[in-house]
Design a protein around this motif. Sequence first.
Motif, PDB file in Angstrom:
ATOM      1  N   ASP A 180       0.850  -1.217   0.000  1.00 31.91           N
ATOM      2  CA  ASP A 180       0.000   0.000   0.000  1.00 31.91           C
ATOM      3  C   ASP A 180       0.879   1.258   0.000  1.00 31.91           C
ATOM      4  O   ASP A 180       0.552   2.260  -0.648  1.00 31.91           O
ATOM      5  N   VAL A 181       1.993   1.186   0.706  1.00 29.83           N
ATOM      6  CA  VAL A 181       2.910   2.352   0.717  1.00 29.83           C
ATOM      7  C   VAL A 181       3.537   2.522  -0.666  1.00 29.83           C
ATOM      8  O   VAL A 181       3.628   3.637  -1.197  1.00 29.83           O
ATOM      9  N   LEU A 182       3.905   1.411  -1.294  1.00 29.52           N
ATOM     10  CA  LEU A 182       4.521   1.501  -2.633  1.00 29.52           C
ATOM     11  C   LEU A 182       3.541   2.132  -3.640  1.00 29.52           C
ATOM     12  O   LEU A 182       3.912   2.972  -4.452  1.00 29.52           O
ATOM     13  N   LYS A 183       2.278   1.760  -3.530  1.00 28.22           N
ATOM     14  CA  LYS A 183       1.256   2.295  -4.461  1.00 28.22           C
ATOM     15  C   LYS A 183       1.089   3.808  -4.311  1.00 28.22           C
ATOM     16  O   LYS A 183       0.682   4.488  -5.259  1.00 28.22           O
ATOM     17  N   GLN A 184       1.433   4.324  -3.151  1.00 29.35           N
ATOM     18  CA  GLN A 184       1.244   5.778  -2.925  1.00 29.35           C
ATOM     19  C   GLN A 184       2.378   6.616  -3.534  1.00 29.35           C
ATOM     20  O   GLN A 184       2.356   7.833  -3.493  1.00 29.35           O
ATOM     21  N   HIS A 185       3.422   5.922  -4.036  1.00 25.79           N
ATOM     22  CA  HIS A 185       4.584   6.658  -4.570  1.00 25.79           C
ATOM     23  C   HIS A 185       4.783   6.296  -6.036  1.00 25.79           C
ATOM     24  O   HIS A 185       4.940   5.143  -6.375  1.00 25.79           O
TER      25      HIS A 185
END
Length: 249
Positions: A180-185
């Motif tokens: 989920d963190v990767l998708k935000q960047h």
Amino acid sequence: MQQYFIENIVQVFDRICLCEDQAHHIANVMRMRKGEKIRIVDANQQLFLAHVQFEGKQVYACIDEMIIDTSKSNVDIILAQGLLKKEKWDFLLQKSAELGVSEIIPFISSRSVVKNKEERQDKKLARWNKILLEACEQSKRTSLVALHETCHIKQLKEIEADVKLVAYEDADIVSQRMVDVLKQHQNVKCIVVAIGCEGGFSLEEVEMLEQYGFIRVSLGSRILRAETAAMSTIANLSFYYDMIVEENK
Ligand code: SAM
């Protein structure tokens, strides 16, 4: 086909005298004959096909053609790793190189069981770099792993990356998933992930890293050994950026 890294910058038709270790490997370990083909990676990380020639104990690589390199990853993955005991550490270095890590930053933290004895630093670095070089050659990477000197966890403040993650075993497995963190960047070119030593991170250390811009993430409900956490995270990041993101471009 064997691959060797050289410190020169070469071009097609050059003839390079290989170092003693490489000459020994070619002549005595691989028992190559004149004209046999090898891969050469030069100081600019350019990949070439070459053939070997022998003159006494000297072994030369005659550069035949440049090869298009398909092994490069879309993202530089930096592993900031709490120092581990010797056997685990050597294993982690080798597997991280095979899995595509770009840089490794060893660090000492409050729960480190391995004390960083300055006087042996050079000797350890030389042995660690040899493990990394051999893993890069064996896995036919065209880039070497950059190994930093061991630092203190406070020095991770100086790391610059598009995304900075700290894998925290007590992070919430639902609301703090790594994916989920990767998708935000978007448009990530460099990512660093901090993995704790055998004893893990203290909460204070995680909060300190968050002050430095690191984002705490869970790697799932199972508690992984440090070396397992490092290898699986590098593999997952490579997969995510080289497959998922690439296909959705
Ligand atoms: N505190 C852990 C325990 O209770 O056994 C020991 C640390 S674990 C062996 C080593 C490191 O792997 C941790 O500091 C963390 O960076 C990472 N790690 C292992 N499992 C994890 C998980 N499920 N989620 C996030 N990080 C994990």
